[in-house]
Design a protein around this motif. Structure first.
Motif, PDB file in Angstrom:
ATOM      1  N   ALA A   1      -1.192 -20.640  10.895  1.00 58.81           N
ATOM      2  CA  ALA A   1      -1.339 -19.313  11.471  1.00 58.81           C
ATOM      3  C   ALA A   1      -2.157 -18.448  10.510  1.00 58.81           C
ATOM      4  CB  ALA A   1       0.035 -18.688  11.707  1.00 58.81           C
ATOM      5  N   ARG A   2      -3.290 -17.956  10.988  1.00 57.62           N
ATOM      6  CA  ARG A   2      -4.144 -17.134  10.125  1.00 57.62           C
ATOM      7  C   ARG A   2      -4.178 -15.673  10.566  1.00 57.62           C
ATOM      8  NH1 ARG A   2      -9.507 -15.410   9.757  1.00 57.62           N
ATOM      9  NH2 ARG A   2     -10.239 -15.204   7.595  1.00 57.62           N
ATOM     10  N   ASN A   3      -4.277 -15.440  11.883  1.00 56.56           N
ATOM     11  CA  ASN A   3      -4.358 -14.081  12.412  1.00 56.56           C
ATOM     12  C   ASN A   3      -2.971 -13.636  12.873  1.00 56.56           C
ATOM     13  OD1 ASN A   3      -7.284 -13.848  12.171  1.00 56.56           O
ATOM     14  ND2 ASN A   3      -7.348 -15.378  13.808  1.00 56.56           N
ATOM     15  N   ILE A   4      -2.370 -12.702  12.152  1.00 55.65           N
ATOM     16  CA  ILE A   4      -0.979 -12.314  12.372  1.00 55.65           C
ATOM     17  C   ILE A   4      -0.922 -10.889  12.924  1.00 55.65           C
ATOM     18  CG2 ILE A   4       1.320 -12.192  11.362  1.00 55.65           C
ATOM     19  CD1 ILE A   4      -0.019 -14.901  10.939  1.00 55.65           C
ATOM     20  N   MET A   5      -0.174 -10.726  13.987  1.00 57.65           N
ATOM     21  CA  MET A   5      -0.010  -9.399  14.589  1.00 57.65           C
ATOM     22  C   MET A   5       1.306  -8.778  14.139  1.00 57.65           C
ATOM     23  SD  MET A   5       0.173  -8.507  18.657  1.00 57.65           S
ATOM     24  CE  MET A   5       0.457  -6.831  19.254  1.00 57.65           C
ATOM     25  N   LEU A   6       1.251  -7.539  13.681  1.00 58.33           N
ATOM     26  CA  LEU A   6       2.439  -6.760  13.367  1.00 58.33           C
ATOM     27  C   LEU A   6       2.530  -5.629  14.384  1.00 58.33           C
ATOM     28  CD1 LEU A   6       2.117  -6.336   9.470  1.00 58.33           C
ATOM     29  CD2 LEU A   6       3.303  -8.143  10.721  1.00 58.33           C
ATOM     30  N   PHE A   7       3.614  -5.586  15.143  1.00 55.85           N
ATOM     31  CA  PHE A   7       3.774  -4.518  16.128  1.00 55.85           C
ATOM     32  C   PHE A   7       5.256  -4.274  16.355  1.00 55.85           C
ATOM     33  CE2 PHE A   7       3.983  -2.869  20.549  1.00 55.85           C
ATOM     34  CZ  PHE A   7       3.258  -1.705  20.348  1.00 55.85           C
ATOM     35  N   PHE A   8       5.682  -3.032  16.136  1.00 55.48           N
ATOM     36  CA  PHE A   8       7.098  -2.681  16.245  1.00 55.48           C
ATOM     37  C   PHE A   8       7.308  -1.548  17.239  1.00 55.48           C
ATOM     38  CE2 PHE A   8       6.324  -4.409  11.996  1.00 55.48           C
ATOM     39  CZ  PHE A   8       7.166  -5.508  12.042  1.00 55.48           C
ATOM     40  N   GLY A   9       6.534  -1.567  18.303  1.00 56.07           N
ATOM     41  CA  GLY A   9       6.623  -0.531  19.325  1.00 56.07           C
ATOM     42  C   GLY A   9       5.575   0.540  19.117  1.00 56.07           C
ATOM     43  N   GLY A  10       5.210   1.206  20.205  1.00 57.76           N
ATOM     44  CA  GLY A  10       4.154   2.204  20.134  1.00 57.76           C
ATOM     45  C   GLY A  10       4.443   3.323  19.153  1.00 57.76           C
ATOM     46  N   THR A  11       5.715   3.731  19.043  1.00 60.62           N
ATOM     47  CA  THR A  11       6.069   4.813  18.122  1.00 60.62           C
ATOM     48  C   THR A  11       6.745   4.313  16.853  1.00 60.62           C
ATOM     49  OG1 THR A  11       8.224   5.151  19.202  1.00 60.62           O
ATOM     50  CG2 THR A  11       6.340   6.421  20.058  1.00 60.62           C
ATOM     51  N   ASP A  12       7.006   3.008  16.764  1.00 61.63           N
ATOM     52  CA  ASP A  12       7.708   2.434  15.614  1.00 61.63           C
ATOM     53  C   ASP A  12       8.897   3.319  15.227  1.00 61.63           C
ATOM     54  OD1 ASP A  12       8.372   0.824  13.474  1.00 61.63           O
ATOM     55  OD2 ASP A  12       6.815   1.602  12.144  1.00 61.63           O
ATOM     56  N   PRO A  13       9.862   3.503  16.151  1.00 63.87           N
ATOM     57  CA  PRO A  13      10.930   4.493  15.940  1.00 63.87           C
ATOM     58  C   PRO A  13      11.819   4.241  14.735  1.00 63.87           C
ATOM     59  CG  PRO A  13      11.444   3.075  17.815  1.00 63.87           C
ATOM     60  CD  PRO A  13      10.027   2.781  17.431  1.00 63.87           C
ATOM     61  N   PHE A  14      11.865   2.991  14.246  1.00 56.93           N
ATOM     62  CA  PHE A  14      12.733   2.694  13.109  1.00 56.93           C
ATOM     63  C   PHE A  14      11.931   2.463  11.829  1.00 56.93           C
ATOM     64  CE2 PHE A  14      15.086   1.814  16.910  1.00 56.93           C
ATOM     65  CZ  PHE A  14      16.316   2.379  16.646  1.00 56.93           C
ATOM     66  N   CYS A  15      10.662   2.880  11.861  1.00 57.87           N
ATOM     67  CA  CYS A  15       9.803   2.841  10.662  1.00 57.87           C
ATOM     68  C   CYS A  15       9.767   1.439  10.041  1.00 57.87           C
ATOM     69  CB  CYS A  15      10.290   3.869   9.637  1.00 57.87           C
ATOM     70  SG  CYS A  15       8.972   4.539   8.595  1.00 57.87           S
ATOM     71  N   MET A  16       9.622   0.430  10.896  1.00 58.33           N
ATOM     72  CA  MET A  16       9.626  -0.947  10.408  1.00 58.33           C
ATOM     73  C   MET A  16       8.258  -1.374   9.865  1.00 58.33           C
ATOM     74  SD  MET A  16      12.068  -2.692  13.321  1.00 58.33           S
ATOM     75  CE  MET A  16      12.042  -4.344  12.633  1.00 58.33           C
ATOM     76  N   MET A  17       7.180  -0.816  10.397  1.00 62.27           N
ATOM     77  CA  MET A  17       5.857  -1.212   9.921  1.00 62.27           C
ATOM     78  C   MET A  17       5.677  -0.926   8.430  1.00 62.27           C
ATOM     79  SD  MET A  17       3.009  -2.659  10.997  1.00 62.27           S
ATOM     80  CE  MET A  17       2.671  -2.305  12.730  1.00 62.27           C
ATOM     81  N   PRO A  18       5.986   0.278   7.945  1.00 67.70           N
ATOM     82  CA  PRO A  18       5.858   0.509   6.497  1.00 67.70           C
ATOM     83  C   PRO A  18       6.672  -0.472   5.666  1.00 67.70           C
ATOM     84  CG  PRO A  18       6.080   2.592   7.642  1.00 67.70           C
ATOM     85  CD  PRO A  18       6.353   1.509   8.666  1.00 67.70           C
ATOM     86  N   ARG A  19       7.851  -0.805   6.136  1.00 69.62           N
ATOM     87  CA  ARG A  19       8.703  -1.719   5.367  1.00 69.62           C
ATOM     88  C   ARG A  19       8.070  -3.101   5.246  1.00 69.62           C
ATOM     89  NH1 ARG A  19      15.063  -3.300   6.521  1.00 69.62           N
ATOM     90  NH2 ARG A  19      15.386  -4.359   4.525  1.00 69.62           N
ATOM     91  N   PHE A  20       7.489  -3.575   6.352  1.00 66.85           N
ATOM     92  CA  PHE A  20       6.889  -4.915   6.293  1.00 66.85           C
ATOM     93  C   PHE A  20       5.581  -4.922   5.498  1.00 66.85           C
ATOM     94  CE2 PHE A  20       9.953  -6.156   9.431  1.00 66.85           C
ATOM     95  CZ  PHE A  20      10.133  -7.509   9.183  1.00 66.85           C
ATOM     96  N   LEU A  21       4.840  -3.843   5.554  1.00 62.42           N
ATOM     97  CA  LEU A  21       3.616  -3.778   4.745  1.00 62.42           C
ATOM     98  C   LEU A  21       3.963  -3.786   3.258  1.00 62.42           C
ATOM     99  CD1 LEU A  21       1.536  -1.221   6.834  1.00 62.42           C
ATOM    100  CD2 LEU A  21       1.092  -3.674   6.578  1.00 62.42           C
ATOM    101  N   GLU A  22       5.029  -3.087   2.873  1.00 61.32           N
ATOM    102  CA  GLU A  22       5.476  -3.119   1.480  1.00 61.32           C
ATOM    103  C   GLU A  22       5.893  -4.532   1.091  1.00 61.32           C
ATOM    104  OE1 GLU A  22       8.551  -0.175   1.509  1.00 61.32           O
ATOM    105  OE2 GLU A  22       7.196   1.435   0.870  1.00 61.32           O
ATOM    106  N   LEU A  23       6.526  -5.233   2.014  1.00 62.17           N
ATOM    107  CA  LEU A  23       6.959  -6.608   1.752  1.00 62.17           C
ATOM    108  C   LEU A  23       5.754  -7.527   1.514  1.00 62.17           C
ATOM    109  CD1 LEU A  23       9.529  -8.411   1.693  1.00 62.17           C
ATOM    110  CD2 LEU A  23       9.106  -8.898   4.106  1.00 62.17           C
ATOM    111  N   LEU A  24       4.705  -7.350   2.289  1.00 62.49           N
ATOM    112  CA  LEU A  24       3.509  -8.176   2.120  1.00 62.49           C
ATOM    113  C   LEU A  24       2.870  -7.950   0.751  1.00 62.49           C
ATOM    114  CD1 LEU A  24       1.865  -7.851   5.660  1.00 62.49           C
ATOM    115  CD2 LEU A  24       3.211  -9.753   4.762  1.00 62.49           C
ATOM    116  N   HIS A  25       2.916  -6.726   0.270  1.00 64.72           N
ATOM    117  CA  HIS A  25       2.373  -6.434  -1.058  1.00 64.72           C
ATOM    118  C   HIS A  25       3.101  -7.229  -2.132  1.00 64.72           C
ATOM    119  CE1 HIS A  25      -0.643  -3.238  -0.600  1.00 64.72           C
ATOM    120  NE2 HIS A  25       0.060  -2.844   0.450  1.00 64.72           N
ATOM    121  N   GLN A  26       4.380  -7.505  -1.914  1.00 62.50           N
ATOM    122  CA  GLN A  26       5.179  -8.228  -2.904  1.00 62.50           C
ATOM    123  C   GLN A  26       4.930  -9.730  -2.875  1.00 62.50           C
ATOM    124  OE1 GLN A  26       9.275  -7.127  -2.158  1.00 62.50           O
ATOM    125  NE2 GLN A  26       8.770  -4.943  -2.036  1.00 62.50           N
TER     126      GLN A  26
END
Length: 325
Positions: free
Chosen positions: A161-186
């Protein structure tokens, strides 16, 4: 015969955009067949409406609606006010409920649309009044036909898998996108060959934070895409949290690690996981970073697979039944 339709659905930062998007799809199909389709604004955040909406549909409050001139009320909400449902019944308007969690003791309606592959007619059988017409099964899922058309003939995704989609809803109500981006940095060493498609809605309240955190990760930031089918056609795997896009990803057979963000999702995700349709990871908010990474690592390594599903396709039949039943 149905000539006038009113739609009540949720649209907010908290509830997300899914309820509205599937009702918007249904309303467009109804619009060419009936005299009038309006949306009730009681639970709609106008700031999240698409720019084309005012040109296509009338938006009024339930207090303004003359239920005696409404033939059909369609409700897609987990908390529709009883006063609206009662007003429709008193005026002899027919009611269709759209449901995907099977949580109510009774569903008082003339029609029920089950918008969830995890549940069948049998799950609702004891909860429905006599004569209620049920629309269930994969063919009745409210999905834009573009997904099934583009996905036709698609085979299961191949590793890696090379092209990965991150999507947690149009409004991301539980602020999950920032958390996963921080995880990728680690875990930079594990994602050197990956490109992350960071997808958020135009109404997402923390776009600036997401844009900042995405720097340093190979990514494409997509805000408010108008071509989700085209985007998904090039995706190898995904991380998400259910919603409308879960069914859309299944059309393409995109292996997806799904995280729950509410209790009602648990049963749905467990059932879908048992059938091999998703890879359920659990409640993200209850997991530390190690647990999150342990759940997504197999997907990033390309060792998960999902068979494409034929979903939707009977929207016209659904409308025909509603108008002539």
């Amino acid at each position: 015969m149905v000539k006038s339709v009113a739609v009540y659905c949720d649209l907010s930062q908290e509830s997300g955009t899914g309820h509205f998007l599937r009702m918007f799809l249904l309303a467009k199909e109804l619009k060419v067949r009936v005299r009038s389709v309006c949306f009730l604004d009681d639970s709609l955040d106008r700031q999240l409406l698409p720019s084309s909406f005012p040109l296509e549909f009338r938006l009024i409050s339930s207090r303004e609606l003359d239920f005696t001139k409404t033939d059909l009320l369609i409700v897609d909400s987990y908390s529709a006010p009883k006063k609206i449902l009662n007003a429709a019944r008193l005026a002899n308007a027919r009611i269709m409920l759209v449901d995907d969690i099977c949580s109510e003791e009774k569903y008082e309606a003339d029609f029920l649309l089950i918008n969830n592959l995890a549940y069948s007619d049998e799950d609702y059988k004891s909860k429905l009044p006599d004569g209620c017409v049920v629309f269930g099964g994969p063919e009745y899922l409210l999905i834009d036909k573009k997904f099934s058309e583009l996905a036709d003939g698609v085979e299961a995704r191949q590793v890696p898998a090379r092209n990965i989609m991150l999507f947690f809803g149009g409004t991301d109500p539980f602020c999950m996108m920032p958390r996963f981006l921080e995880l990728l940095h680690q875990h930079q060493s594990a994602i050197l060959d990956k490109v992350f498609y960071v997808v958020v809605g135009a109404g997402c309240p923390h776009v600036d934070l997401i844009r900042e955190l995405a720097e340093g990760v190979r990514h494409e930031l997509i805000i408010g895409t108008s071509d989700m089918p085209g985007l998904m056609s090039g995706i190898d795997a995904a991380i998400g949290c259910g919603g409308v896009t879960m069914w859309e990803r299944l059309c393409f057979g995109i292996p997806t690690v799904e995280f729950a963000h509410s209790a009602w999702q648990e049963e749905t995700f467990l059932r879908l996981d048992d059938r091999g349709l998703i890879h359920y990871a659990g409640y993200a908010k209850e997991m530390n970073n190690k647990a999150l990474w342990d759940n997504v690592a197999p997907m990033l390594q390309g060792i998960l697979s999902t068979t494409p599903q034929k979903l939707g396709g009977r929207l016209t039949d659904l409308v025909n039944n509603l108008l002539h039943s």
